[in-house]
Design a protein around this motif. Structure first.
Motif, PDB file in Angstrom:
ATOM      1  N   MET A 261      12.826  -6.614  -7.349  1.00 32.05           N
ATOM      2  CA  MET A 261      12.625  -6.463  -8.786  1.00 32.05           C
ATOM      3  C   MET A 261      12.009  -7.718  -9.374  1.00 32.05           C
ATOM      4  N   ILE A 262      11.216  -7.519 -10.405  1.00 33.88           N
ATOM      5  CA  ILE A 262      10.631  -8.612 -11.166  1.00 33.88           C
ATOM      6  C   ILE A 262      11.007  -8.379 -12.626  1.00 33.88           C
ATOM      7  N   VAL A 263      11.703  -9.330 -13.208  1.00 38.20           N
ATOM      8  CA  VAL A 263      12.053  -9.248 -14.623  1.00 38.20           C
ATOM      9  C   VAL A 263      11.196 -10.267 -15.362  1.00 38.20           C
ATOM     10  N   SER A 264      10.450  -9.805 -16.332  1.00 43.89           N
ATOM     11  CA  SER A 264       9.570 -10.679 -17.108  1.00 43.89           C
ATOM     12  C   SER A 264       9.947 -10.609 -18.572  1.00 43.89           C
ATOM     13  N   THR A 265       9.985 -11.777 -19.202  1.00 39.50           N
ATOM     14  CA  THR A 265      10.233 -11.832 -20.640  1.00 39.50           C
ATOM     15  C   THR A 265       8.925 -12.155 -21.349  1.00 39.50           C
ATOM     16  N   HIS A 266       8.819 -11.664 -22.570  1.00 38.76           N
ATOM     17  CA  HIS A 266       7.571 -11.779 -23.313  1.00 38.76           C
ATOM     18  C   HIS A 266       7.813 -12.258 -24.735  1.00 38.76           C
ATOM     19  N   ALA A 267       6.912 -13.069 -25.227  1.00 43.74           N
ATOM     20  CA  ALA A 267       6.973 -13.573 -26.596  1.00 43.74           C
ATOM     21  C   ALA A 267       6.803 -12.423 -27.589  1.00 43.74           C
ATOM     22  N   PRO A 268       7.287 -12.631 -28.816  1.00 43.64           N
ATOM     23  CA  PRO A 268       7.084 -11.594 -29.839  1.00 43.64           C
ATOM     24  C   PRO A 268       5.611 -11.206 -29.949  1.00 43.64           C
ATOM     25  N   GLY A 269       5.372  -9.909 -29.968  1.00 45.93           N
ATOM     26  CA  GLY A 269       4.010  -9.398 -30.069  1.00 45.93           C
ATOM     27  C   GLY A 269       3.351  -9.106 -28.735  1.00 45.93           C
TER      28      GLY A 269
END
Length: 129
Positions: A41-49
């Motif tokens: 699994m790869i969990v990625s977080t992203h900035a608002p927008g």
């Protein structure tokens, strides 16, 4: 053989990220009969927008900034009924265990042939016989 990508807003806590991973793995093994220990699994977080979705909704479903994108690449061959049960289990468990709205659980399955995997050593472990 699945590869799971989970994309969430950067404000999603590490605890919730881990719960998402565990929930998906449980559904893969219990509903889709993925072998034990097959957890890539790869969990990625992203900035608002950075997570783009239709603000006006789609197919009668409204979304929020808490949307979770889940994409699973796995071997083809599961029935429509198995996939429906899989989607339902993930959405229900995500809501129950994290409080994330079921409407914000977005899932895409990518069915591939077994020979499209190499688990290391430059080998095709599921090569046709």
């Amino acid at each position: 053989m699945p590869l799971v990508r989970i994309d969430v807003d950067a404000s999603t806590s590490a605890e919730v990220q881990q719960k998402l991973s565990d929930i998906i793995y449980d559904a893969m093994t219990s509903i889709a009969k993925v072998p034990a220990n097959d957890k890539f699994m790869i969990v990625s977080t992203h900035a608002p927008g950075d997570l783009v979705y239709p603000k006006e909704g789609y197919l009668g479903i409204s979304y929020t900034s808490g949307i979770v994108f889940i994409q699973i690449t796995w071997n083809a061959g599961r029935t429509t009924d198995v996939k429906k049960a899989f989607y339902r289990k993930i959405a229900d468990d995500v809501h129950e265990k994290t409080g994330i709205r079921k409407q914000d659980v977005w899932i895409s399955l990518v069915d591939v042939s077994p020979e499209n995997w190499s688990f290391g050593n430059g080998e095709m472990q599921y090569a046709p016989k």
